[in-house]
Design a protein around this motif. Structure first.
Motif, PDB file in Angstrom:
ATOM      1  N   ARG A   1       0.864  -1.185   0.000  1.00 22.42           N
ATOM      2  CA  ARG A   1       0.000   0.000   0.000  1.00 22.42           C
ATOM      3  C   ARG A   1       0.891   1.222   0.000  1.00 22.42           C
ATOM      4  O   ARG A   1       1.705   1.400   0.907  1.00 22.42           O
TER       5      ARG A   1
ATOM      6  N   ARG B   1      -3.984   9.971  -1.392  1.00 23.01           N
ATOM      7  CA  ARG B   1      -4.638   8.694  -1.632  1.00 23.01           C
ATOM      8  C   ARG B   1      -3.671   7.533  -1.422  1.00 23.01           C
ATOM      9  O   ARG B   1      -2.470   7.661  -1.682  1.00 23.01           O
ATOM     10  N   THR B   2      -4.209   6.418  -0.950  1.00 26.45           N
ATOM     11  CA  THR B   2      -3.427   5.195  -0.788  1.00 26.45           C
ATOM     12  C   THR B   2      -3.806   4.216  -1.894  1.00 26.45           C
ATOM     13  O   THR B   2      -4.991   3.950  -2.118  1.00 26.45           O
ATOM     14  N   TYR B   3      -2.790   3.694  -2.581  1.00 22.59           N
ATOM     15  CA  TYR B   3      -3.007   2.725  -3.657  1.00 22.59           C
ATOM     16  C   TYR B   3      -2.542   1.351  -3.188  1.00 22.59           C
ATOM     17  O   TYR B   3      -1.521   1.221  -2.513  1.00 22.59           O
ATOM     18  N   GLU B   4      -3.294   0.332  -3.560  1.00 21.48           N
ATOM     19  CA  GLU B   4      -3.002  -1.038  -3.144  1.00 21.48           C
ATOM     20  C   GLU B   4      -2.531  -1.856  -4.339  1.00 21.48           C
ATOM     21  O   GLU B   4      -3.138  -1.807  -5.411  1.00 21.48           O
ATOM     22  N   TYR B   5      -1.452  -2.626  -4.137  1.00 24.30           N
ATOM     23  CA  TYR B   5      -0.881  -3.423  -5.214  1.00 24.30           C
ATOM     24  C   TYR B   5      -0.632  -4.852  -4.752  1.00 24.30           C
ATOM     25  O   TYR B   5      -0.005  -5.078  -3.714  1.00 24.30           O
TER      26      TYR B   5
ATOM     27  N   ILE C   1      -2.321   2.923 -12.703  1.00 26.53           N
ATOM     28  CA  ILE C   1      -3.463   3.079 -11.802  1.00 26.53           C
ATOM     29  C   ILE C   1      -3.498   4.470 -11.165  1.00 26.53           C
ATOM     30  O   ILE C   1      -4.541   5.144 -11.210  1.00 26.53           O
ATOM     31  N   PRO C   2      -2.404   4.985 -10.604  1.00 29.49           N
ATOM     32  CA  PRO C   2      -2.474   6.338 -10.045  1.00 29.49           C
ATOM     33  C   PRO C   2      -2.652   7.443 -11.087  1.00 29.49           C
ATOM     34  O   PRO C   2      -3.192   8.509 -10.778  1.00 29.49           O
TER      35      PRO C   2
ATOM     36  N   ASN D   1      -5.367  -5.439  -9.321  1.00 31.56           N
ATOM     37  CA  ASN D   1      -5.084  -4.128  -8.741  1.00 31.56           C
ATOM     38  C   ASN D   1      -6.061  -3.066  -9.229  1.00 31.56           C
ATOM     39  O   ASN D   1      -6.406  -2.141  -8.484  1.00 31.56           O
TER      40      ASN D   1
ATOM     41  N   ASN E   1      -8.435  -1.057  -6.477  1.00 30.23           N
ATOM     42  CA  ASN E   1      -8.371   0.395  -6.351  1.00 30.23           C
ATOM     43  C   ASN E   1      -9.585   1.107  -6.925  1.00 30.23           C
ATOM     44  O   ASN E   1      -9.616   2.340  -6.974  1.00 30.23           O
TER      45      ASN E   1
ATOM     46  N   ILE F   1     -10.725   1.340  -9.989  1.00 31.44           N
ATOM     47  CA  ILE F   1     -10.467   2.065 -11.237  1.00 31.44           C
ATOM     48  C   ILE F   1     -11.463   1.606 -12.304  1.00 31.44           C
ATOM     49  O   ILE F   1     -11.643   0.411 -12.524  1.00 31.44           O
TER      50      ILE F   1
END
Length: 362
Positions: A167, A173-177, A222-223, A247, A251, A253
């Motif tokens: 993360r 913002r927090t992105y999860e991978y 993604i970001p 992912n 997230n 998306i």
């Protein structure tokens, strides 16, 4: 991984020297001073592979100097590794040396950790893994509190899972991978965050759609999606594409599609050289690409891909090899100028340099 001297007190000076060398190398194409993103001076590496040197019935972590593969360099400490990795390494080695089943014919150990505190340990053998090994490995897994995975020729034994969850906090913002064992992930977590943040900043107020080649597990794509109407990304690795799809869902998306194509294949597709069944659900004509992001392997962009990329108004070019990036710039500079220039110190204390360029059509 190359062996190198690590002295945090020297880091600032070494980075300044690296930036000066980079400026000189790119002087033909820009007078800009690079935006320099430093690494933490220690405990920056999230993944590492060690050879296991066995002598007199005892295993040791080891590396080898290039060309000296019969003379191991025994690893007593690994300050470049994450703090979590450094906590796990002695626990794993102690368990291996206490168990003939775990130690026998073990030749490699891999550690994959995250900034968010997750980890995976992979033990690799020159033997078939059986039920006895699994019992011992499960005991080790319980002791560590993190999953253990076993590998041997044509065998992969997953006791719990074969991935970690990272993360990353980028801006607000927090992105999860999901990062799968054996697939490519950025080794320096803080530099990864810096690269994504720099790319997002370069894409502020963008219009139209984004294309990304070599997208991996969606690390950049993604970001960046929030800055574009739609995005299309390509990646050749099946494992990375599967991770990217997960992912995307994790997230939330909704404006991004991933297709499994190499950069050469996508160039053929967009130029209508040949059709691809993997693109049967993608209408390329519906995209209004304004920006292309490329993060190629060390070989850089092939000639056809470079020519295709040159047709985009804006090019974000992340590179792990300035030599091949400069080769590509010889062509790209005919149509584009460098608007932003960055140095990302992925591997401190080495000559390795990673760069970021924002190229804008003249």
């Amino acid at each position: 991984m190359a062996l190198h001297r690590v002295n945090p007190e020297d880091y600032s000076q070494q980075l300044q020297q690296k930036a000066a060398r980079l400026c000189e190398r790119f002087r033909e194409y820009t007078d800009l001073e690079p935006e320099v993103f430093p690494s933490p001076p220690s405990h920056y590496r999230l993944r590492a592979e060690f050879k296991v040197w066995q002598e007199k019935g005892k295993a040791h972590y080891a590396m080898y100097r290039q060309g000296e593969y019969k003379q191991p360099f025994i690893i007593e400490e690994f300050t470049v590794g994450s703090e979590l990795m450094n906590r796990l390494m002695p626990q794993v080695l102690e368990a291996v040396n206490a168990s003939e089943v775990l130690r026998r014919r073990l030749f490699s150990a891999e550690f994959l950790t995250t900034l968010d505190g997750d980890a995976l340990v992979t033990l690799i053998y020159h033997k078939k893994l059986d039920e006895e090994w699994e019992r011992e490995a499960r005991a080790l897994q319980d002791r560590l509190g993190f999953p253990v995975l076993g590998r041997s020729r044509k065998q992969k034994l997953v006791l719990e899972r074969d991935y970690v969850i990272e993360r990353l906090q980028i801006g607000d913002r927090t992105y999860e991978y999901k990062q799968v064992e054996g697939s490519f992930t950025q080794p320096n977590g803080e530099i990864c965050r810096a690269m994504i943040g720099w790319a997002k900043d370069a894409c502020q107020d963008s219009e139209g759609d984004l294309l990304e080649l070599y997208c991996g597990n969606g690390n950049f794509t993604i970001p960046l999606c929030e800055h574009f109407d739609k995005a299309l990304a390509t990646e050749i690795s099946k494992v990375s594409v599967a991770s990217a799809q997960e992912n995307i869902r994790a997230n939330g998306i909704t404006n991004l599609d991933i297709v499994r194509l190499s950069s050469e294949e996508f160039t053929q597709a967009i130029d209508r050289v040949r059709p691809f069944r993997r693109l049967r659900d993608i209408d390329l004509d519906s995209y209004d690409f304004s920006t292309v992001l490329v993060d190629p392997p060390r070989a850089g962009l092939d000639a056809d891909t470079c020519a295709m990329v040159a047709r985009f108004p804006r090019i974000l070019y992340i590179s792990c090899n300035p030599d091949t990036q400069l080769d590509n710039l010889a062509e790209l500079s005919k149509t584009h100028r460098i608007e932003r220039f960055a140095l990302f110190d992925q591997f401190p204390y080495t000559d390795h340099t990673e760069t970021g360029l924002l190229l804008v059509r003249r």
